[in-house]
Design a protein around this motif. Structure first.
Motif, short mmCIF file in Angstrom:
data_model
loop_
_atom_site.label_atom_id
_atom_site.label_comp_id
_atom_site.label_asym_id
_atom_site.label_seq_id
_atom_site.Cartn_x
_atom_site.Cartn_y
_atom_site.Cartn_z
N LEU A 164 0.86 -1.14 0.24
CA LEU A 164 0.02 0.00 0.12
C LEU A 164 0.90 1.14 0.03
O LEU A 164 0.31 2.50 -0.10
N GLY A 165 2.12 1.08 0.12
CA GLY A 165 3.09 2.08 0.07
C GLY A 165 2.94 3.01 1.36
O GLY A 165 3.18 4.19 1.51
N LEU A 166 2.80 2.26 2.40
CA LEU A 166 2.61 2.79 3.69
C LEU A 166 4.10 2.69 4.51
O LEU A 166 4.83 1.75 4.28
N GLY A 167 4.48 3.61 5.36
CA GLY A 167 5.73 3.53 6.20
C GLY A 167 5.47 4.65 7.11
O GLY A 167 4.55 5.46 7.26
N SER A 168 6.60 4.70 8.00
CA SER A 168 6.62 5.51 9.08
C SER A 168 6.73 6.82 8.83
O SER A 168 7.60 7.12 7.81
N THR A 169 6.17 7.94 9.56
CA THR A 169 6.18 9.26 8.91
C THR A 169 7.04 9.89 10.01
O THR A 169 7.44 11.14 9.86
#
Length: 768
Positions: A393-398
DNA sequence: CGGATCGAC
DNA sequence: CTATGTCGATCCG
């Protein structure tokens, strides 16, 4: 063996190589194709123990795959449908929590060590080089990569791939110095940036970009430093009379859009304006500016990725490597487009094995990873498939986690002076680093161990942080010549400075107050270290931690040096007390080094403080330090002037010419168990032999005599009880538990106010 | 829980 | 001539 680690990402930089123009077949630099590379590596490897082990591991992976496939066969359609529903529910939640509001930048220095070596020795520039030793290479330049020579490859194999390869020994101090220069630039864009080793860092530039929008042009204007520019660049500038944009350096794309070169105004102030560059306000421009400044300052190039989270930023920085940058705009579709055809192997966290397992399921790209989400949730562990889902989903930590661990391995440190100067250096640097990170108070315990045959230097760092933070992240290893290798590592532990029953408190008993000054006072005193200001916030900070920040009255204050409770109502008095303590325990050698001792151990510690809330203060510090070292800092204009209660009450040593500064060494409690742990388990046989010959360690303080037995009892530094285990791991675990117990006690005493520190990680790892 | 494995640098 | 590192995190028995 096509999945040996040396080869597995052989095609990674194919695009980059083309861009570098390294396919030009200059002077015997044809390079090799992948097939040849594999063949040579195979021939060099086969028969070796390493290779046998690789084969074995590969078989195990195959077995795991087989098992997985069997499991897959048993999955019914119904199970799959059910899984699909569950996973998709999660997908919805994840999608809702998608955060595109941050701008994360990943900076990656190009072939860092090799680039430094090439910079400092132009003879190496046109040749294939690698940095490391015959047994292990740390990195290689792009010439060498054409031959398949890459990081983590043994040098002797690299030589077979590329007989002309020049192997340069690691010059770690140099890399660290350069890295520091880069970090000074990065800190201006994100004071809390997260370095990952020496050549990489994540920055959260969200705030910077907001401010930057309102910045006048002069804050985005930079001068080309022709002195620090390559000959070629000078030529470009001189020949054209103005800056030749396309010809500039090796960084043409740095100026490709939006960036204006101030040659239009040349009528006004002829010469000076010719070498001026102005960067725009966009994320791309800011990152170009960063890369430009890095190159100006260090003559080294960096690649960068700009994206809404760390995972994407990292993959982005890889895309246009070397000396390029790439951005994923903060829109869901842009993210998904980027992810779509991306091979999963490019994703950080997916390595050789996972790649192979997923390939067995027909998954190569991230979109395939998404399509198979239901199946994956049935075949893999929760942690695994959920991370797969994040990836697809292309999620990662910000948010960037705090940098908390540095590990260094370098050559023998033979003399006490070397050890001390190393400690001073590390302290000073760590003080700066932590200031930049915005961390406040910390405490470092250095323990050096030396044996005649094998030098093992271990540095344990305890950081006493007053702010909440969690995990330890990142390690960097440097390898030197095998047999005389020594290791230095430090570990930072979050802990509360005012802990009444803390680890430190317990150690108080062990503290001996013999205060022989190891360093001639001028040796430290003359250093222009301007960190003093931030030190002074210590009392203020401690005050806050004890929950009295509003009352302005310090009722109970635990001195970080002597651990005695001080009851006083004014800061000055407390400061005086701390000063006395510091002066009393200033820089001290813990162990008398005898002529005949077979092992030598020196322990000292370091106390420093940095106030976090006021970033400008930190900036000022950095600027001061830069000024002190003769380097130029450019933040001075915005660093001072805010009268925001900058109570830099100085903690001043009683010794008249000697101010207590971050980077100073003070004594620390001696501890037998830490010593004990210095012996790596792995070499326990050899060590036992060595230590068997060792009568004892000569010491000035009686509390920690050393038993020269292989399976001697480990003493917990926290509870002081003997631990019978012979396993370092279980010992470490015991210490962790003890530390946590201590923390819980503190919390109980302090009540809920400091409950937020309960999730800080406490662990101590020594030796191994 | 602890050894084995994975992935990163 | 030899010669393949080391960590943290996670997995898994």
């Amino acid at each position: 063996m096509d999945n040996m680690k040396n080869v597995d990402n052989g095609s990674y930089n194919g695009g980059a190589l083309l861009r570098m123009g390294l396919n030009d077949n200059k002077a015997g630099m044809q390079g090799l194709d992948k097939e040849k590379i594999n063949k040579i590596i195979m021939e060099a490897s086969k028969g070796s123990k390493f290779y046998e082990n690789e084969l074995k591991k590969d078989q195990q992976v195959n077995q795991r795959i087989e098992k997985m496939m069997q499991l897959k066969e048993k999955i019914t359609q119904q199970q799959l449908l059910k899984a699909q529903l569950q996973v998709d529910k999660l997908v919805m939640e994840l999608e809702q929590s998608r955060n595109l509001s941050c701008t994360i930048v990943h900076i990656d220095m190009d072939a860092f060590y090799a680039a430094v070596e090439m910079r400092d020795n132009p003879e190496l520039k046109e040749r294939p080089i690698a940095v490391g030793s015959m047994s292990m290479l740390s990195t290689s330049n792009y010439h060498a990569r054409r031959f398949g020579v890459r990081a983590a490859m043994p040098g002797f194999i690299a030589k077979k791939l590329c007989p002309h390869l020049t192997i340069v020994p690691l010059n770690f101090e140099k890399y660290r110095k350069v890295s520091k220069e880069v970090k000074e630039i990065l800190a201006e864009y994100d004071p809390h940036f997260m370095p990952m080793g020496l050549d990489e860092a994540y920055l959260n530039v969200t705030e910077h970009l907001e401010e930057r929008l309102n910045w006048p042009e002069d804050k985005r204007r930079y001068f080309l430093n022709t002195e620090n520019t390559t000959e070629k660049n000078k030529e470009d500038i001189n020949i054209s009379g103005t800056l030749n944009i396309d010809g500039y350096s090796s960084s043409p794309e740095l100026f490709e859009d939006g960036t204006s070169v101030m040659d239009d105004h040349s009528g006004q102030r002829d010469q000076s304006l010719k070498n001026v560059v102005v960067f725009g306000t966009s994320a791309e421009e800011a990152v170009k500016e960063i890369r430009f400044r890095i190159e100006q300052k260090t003559q080294l190039t960096a690649s960068a990725g700009i994206a809404p989270n760390t995972m994407l930023a990292k993959m982005c920085s890889d895309r246009n490597k070397p000396n390029g940058q790439c951005r994923i705009s903060p829109e869901r579709q842009a993210v998904l487009d980027f992810i779509k055809d991306l091979p999963i192997r490019k994703v950080p966290g997916i390595g050789k094995v996972t790649e192979k397992m997923l390939k067995a399921l027909g998954i190569v790209t991230c979109s395939e990873l998404y399509q198979q989400r239901a199946l994956l949730s049935l075949l893999f562990s929760e942690a695994s498939w959920r991370s797969f889902l994040d990836i697809s989903l292309g999620l990662g930590s910000t948010h960037l986690e705090k940098y908390a661990l540095v590990l260094l391995t370098f050559s023998e440190i033979n003399t006490a002076e070397d050890q001390y100067s190393l400690c001073r250096e590390l302290c000073r640097e760590l003080a700066q680093d932590l200031q930049k990170e915005g961390l406040k108070v910390f405490f470092i315990l250095f323990t050096f161990k030396r044996t005649p045959l094998c030098t093992q230097n271990v540095v344990v760092v305890k950081r006493v942080s007053l702010q909440r933070h969690h995990s330890t992240k990142s390690a960097t290893n440097f390898h030197l010549d095998g047999h005389s290798k020594s290791q230095l590592s430090w570990k930072v532990l979050p802990e509360n400075i005012c802990a009444k029953h803390s680890f430190f408190d317990k150690k108080r008993a062990a503290r001996q107050l013999n205060c022989n000054n190891v360093f001639p006072s001028e040796s430290v005193g003359k250093q222009h270290f301007h960190g003093v200001k931030s030190s002074a916030n210590f009392v203020e900070e401690a005050n806050k931690v004890t929950g009295l920040q509003k009352s302005n009255v310090c009722e109970i204050f635990t001195c970080p040096v002597c651990f005695e409770e001080q009851s006083s109502s004014n800061l000055e008095e407390i400061n005086r007390h701390v000063d006395e303590c510091l002066a009393g325990s200033l820089v001290k050698e813990s162990v008398e080094i005898s002529k005949n001792d077979f092992s030598r151990e020196n322990t000292f510690s370091f106390l420093s403080h940095c106030k976090n809330e006021n970033i400008d203060d930190c900036k000022e510090n950095i600027t001061d330090q830069l000024a002190g070292t003769g380097q130029s800092g450019s933040t001075s204009e915005n660093s001072s002037g805010n009268g925001k209660d900058k109570k830099f009450t100085q903690i001043v040593s009683e010794k008249p010419h000697r101010e207590k500064q971050p980077g100073d060494l003070i004594d620390i409690p001696r501890n037998a168990s830490i010593k004990q742990c210095l012996f790596p388990k792995r070499n326990s046989q050899e060590n036992a032999e060595q230590f068997g010959r060792m009568d004892h360690t000569e010491e000035t303080s009686s509390s920690c005599s050393f038993e020269a037995k292989e399976d001697s009892v480990l003493v917990c530094p926290v509870c002081n009880s003997e631990q019978k285990t012979t396993s370092l791991m279980s010992f470490n675990r015991h210490v962790d538990v003890c530390l946590n117990k201590g923390l819980i006690q503190e919390l109980t005493e302090k009540g809920n106010r400091s409950a937020k520190t309960s999730d800080t990680e406490n662990s101590i790892r020594v030796g191994e």
